[in-house]
Design an enzyme around this catalytic site. Structure first.
Site: not given
Length: 660
Positions: A62-63
């Site tokens: 995930s970012q």
């Protein structure tokens, strides 16, 4: 940008904090954890860009902003016990480890889990444990948790995860399909009280598992098949409409299950007239046409024994008081049961004893009634042993009105004060079995079962304070053992009908009970021991009225049943448009329907307590219907039972779902 502490700080300050993340503990943890260690080496130079990146096993990290947002939303504090679902490369778990006291993480890909463990070891993050498994079922052995974070989007909130929160615990998870997801925060406010908050739009990979999406074997895409017929349409096509319950054709529809030795018939509540009347109609048919002679019900043995003596034309016991006076009286003292008992007595009239159908209780709550029954029996056949029984059972006398108090005392003292006495009494009774059987076999069976009940109830009231699963399992094992005792006593050709709640009848292995709480039930035990010689029939409804109480020992009320939830099996049955039907769930009968029904959905369980205002958490549980039951009997609209006049005595509180 070089992958250094400077670049980490730059990312946190310019990209994470700047976008509204204000929790300093989260920001500090992100400044500490080297994200480049959690992505493949060729992508290390991109580690501090605020973007998701591909990682091993075809997955995605995930970012950073999303990781920070999830952790902040979960309100993680120092010392918290945290569960993460979807560990991936381990990056989020590593950040959590810098804030929380202990982190448990589940990853379904073994390759990713192994890499994540290596990274934790290399970084000396010792408060993280990672395992491979289906994260949608949670980690019950480590529950409860202060916070649970789910890094994938599911169709609904997995009930096992909600149940594994502490009171005050938070679950943060994206919910929705590939087109739209919302980030949801659930806070557990009480045992059955949950508050939901919508935190806005997000986009995550699909949550794969028993309580998530099915896996598309060609990719990790969630399975959405709009071309398939709607489930409600498949139910309508497979449903067999049934006549009125009093029509003989109603019972005849269940001929297909009559080759079983045990037919177990459930109910979705303890206070619905249609459920009692339907069970009675099916049972009458099985008795008259197929030779069933045992009706075994979720009721206390000594109370049911009084009705059994009545229906089999045996004299009543002089010392026995009125049956079924314990709360909830309406569960068995109602006009529908009364009508069935009258029919059973009339059916047995003139039959030889061995062909009569009996009425037996499987449950273990009326300990004081069982003590009285054993002593009364021994007074008649063995007065010397009766005197010994009075002395041994005297240990339990102070707790006769409140046996749960005995359990609290045993817990405080650290030992079972009465265990040896009641077990010795049971052992002595069976030691004289041959002599006692020579007199009246039925009377000995009754006394022996009452002695077993006392021993098991003594154990039950002790273990009920150690955990719901242990006490539930002891209770259902007792009911199964009692059923087996009846079948053995009546001979190899004996056949039984069992009446109990769906939560006891439906195979627990395919419900949240078994998958998340470690509970078994009589339906599961019957299948494990008898295979296809046991058939399990569940009952359900969409709306109507029910006889129930708000709290334990509170007055009975006629309550309106909420329409079923959109994410439930019941709503699919309602949407089929068929008001009353039988659905044959045996494997291979309706393949297309079976395929869609095996996606877990919510199922409603109402016991003697009904709380419509907290219905989602008090009365719904996840299940896989076609594995839980062999058949499903549906009544779209139902009505409450009519209780018989009586003055209730306080009862011993039962375990989930009957106490909620």
């Amino acid at each position: 940008m070089p992958t250094t502490a400077t670049s980490r700080n730059f990312m946190v300050d310019s990209q994470i904090a700047a976008r509204g993340i204000a929790d300093e503990a989260v920001l500090d943890a992100m400044r500490e954890v080297p994200r480049e260690r959690f992505v493949p080496a060729p992508l290390a130079e991109f580690a501090y860009e605020d973007t998701p990146l591909p990682i091993e096993a075809g997955q995605t990290i995930s970012q950073p902003y999303i990781v920070a947002r999830m952790i902040e939303a979960a309100q993680i504090g120092a010392g918290d016990h945290v569960l993460e679902i979807g560990a991936g490369s381990g990056y989020a778990a590593a950040i959590l480890s810098r804030i929380a006291g202990q982190v448990h993480a589940i990853e379904r890909h073994a390759e990713l889990a192994a890499l994540a463990r290596e990274r934790m070891t290399a970084l000396d993050y010792r408060n993280v444990e990672i395992r491979v498994g289906d994260g949608t079922a949670g980690w019950p052995e480590q529950a409860p948790f202060d916070a649970i974070l789910v890094a994938a989007g599911g169709p609904t909130l997995p009930p096992p995860l909600c149940r594994q929160l502490k009171i005050g615990g938070r679950l943060v998870m994206p919910v929705g399909d590939s087109a739209r997801q919302r980030l949801i925060r659930v806070t557990r406010c009480g045992a059955d009280d949950f508050a939901e908050e919508d935190l806005g739009d997000v986009q995550f990979v699909p949550l794969i598992g028993a309580y998530g999406w099915a896996l598309d074997k060609g990719s990790d895409a969630l399975v959405e098949q709009p071309a398939k017929p709607a489930l409600a349409d498949l139910i309508r096509d497979a449903a067999e409409p049934l006549p009125e319950i009093d029509d003989p054709a109603f019972g005849a529809a269940f001929d297909r299950y009559a080759d079983a030795r045990i037919v177990l018939i459930g109910e979705a509540s303890h206070g619905t007239s249609e459920f009692y009347r339907a069970r009675a109609a099916i049972t009458k048919w099985l008795i008259e046409r197929h030779g069933f002679t045992i009706v075994a019900v979720e009721a206390d043995w000594p109370d049911a024994a009084a009705l059994d003596r009545h229906v089999r034309h045996k004299p009543a016991q002089p010392a026995a008081g009125p049956a079924f006076r314990r709360f909830p009286t309406w569960m068995w003292r109602n006009t529908d049961v009364d009508a069935f008992i009258a029919w059973l007595r009339a059916y047995n009239a003139g039959l030889p004893t061995e062909r009569m159908a009996g009425f037996y209780g499987l449950d273990l709550y009326n300990m004081s009634g069982s003590i009285r029954a054993v002593i009364d029996y021994l007074d008649r056949v063995d007065p010397a042993s009766a005197a010994i029984a009075r002395e041994r059972y005297g240990c339990l006398t102070p707790w006769g009105a409140d046996p749960a108090a005995y359990g609290r005392m045993a817990l405080d003292e650290g030992f079972a004060r009465c265990e040896e006495a009641v077990v010795t009494m049971l052992r002595d009774l069976f030691a004289k079995q041959d002599a006692y059987l020579a007199g009246d076999p039925d009377a000995f069976l009754d006394a022996a079962q009452n002695a077993r009940l006392i021993a098991n109830a003594e154990n039950y009231y002790r273990v009920m304070y150690h955990g719901a699963a242990e006490s539930w399992n002891l209770r259902d094992t007792h009911m199964f053992d009692t059923l087996e005792l009846l079948l053995a006593a009546k001979g190899p050709d004996a056949k039984a009908v069992v009446w109990a709640h769906n939560s006891h009848i439906g195979d627990a292995r395919f419900t949240e009970m078994g998958q998340a709480r470690g509970e078994l039930n009589i339906g599961q035990l019957c299948r494990e021991h008898h295979g296809e010689a046991a058939r399990l029939i569940g009952l359900g409804t969409h709306r109507g009225t029910v006889a129930a109480a708000r709290d334990w020992d509170a007055p009975m009320e006629i309550k309106t049943v909420n329409p079923s939830r959109p994410d439930s099996y019941e709503r699919q049955c309602h949407d089929s448009g068929v008001a009353r039907f039988l659905l044959d769930l045996r494997e291979g009968t309706h393949p297309a329907l079976d395929e869609q029904l095996t996606t877990p959905r919510l199922e409603r369980f109402i016991g003697v307590i009904y709380r419509p205002d907290t219905e989602r958490w008090s009365h719904y549980s996840s299940a896989i219907l076609p594995r839980q039951f062999d058949a499903w009997l549906w009544f779209d609209t139902t009505s409450a039972v009519t209780p018989l006049p009586t003055t209730p005595r306080p009862g011993a509180e039962e375990t989930y779902p009957f106490g909620v």
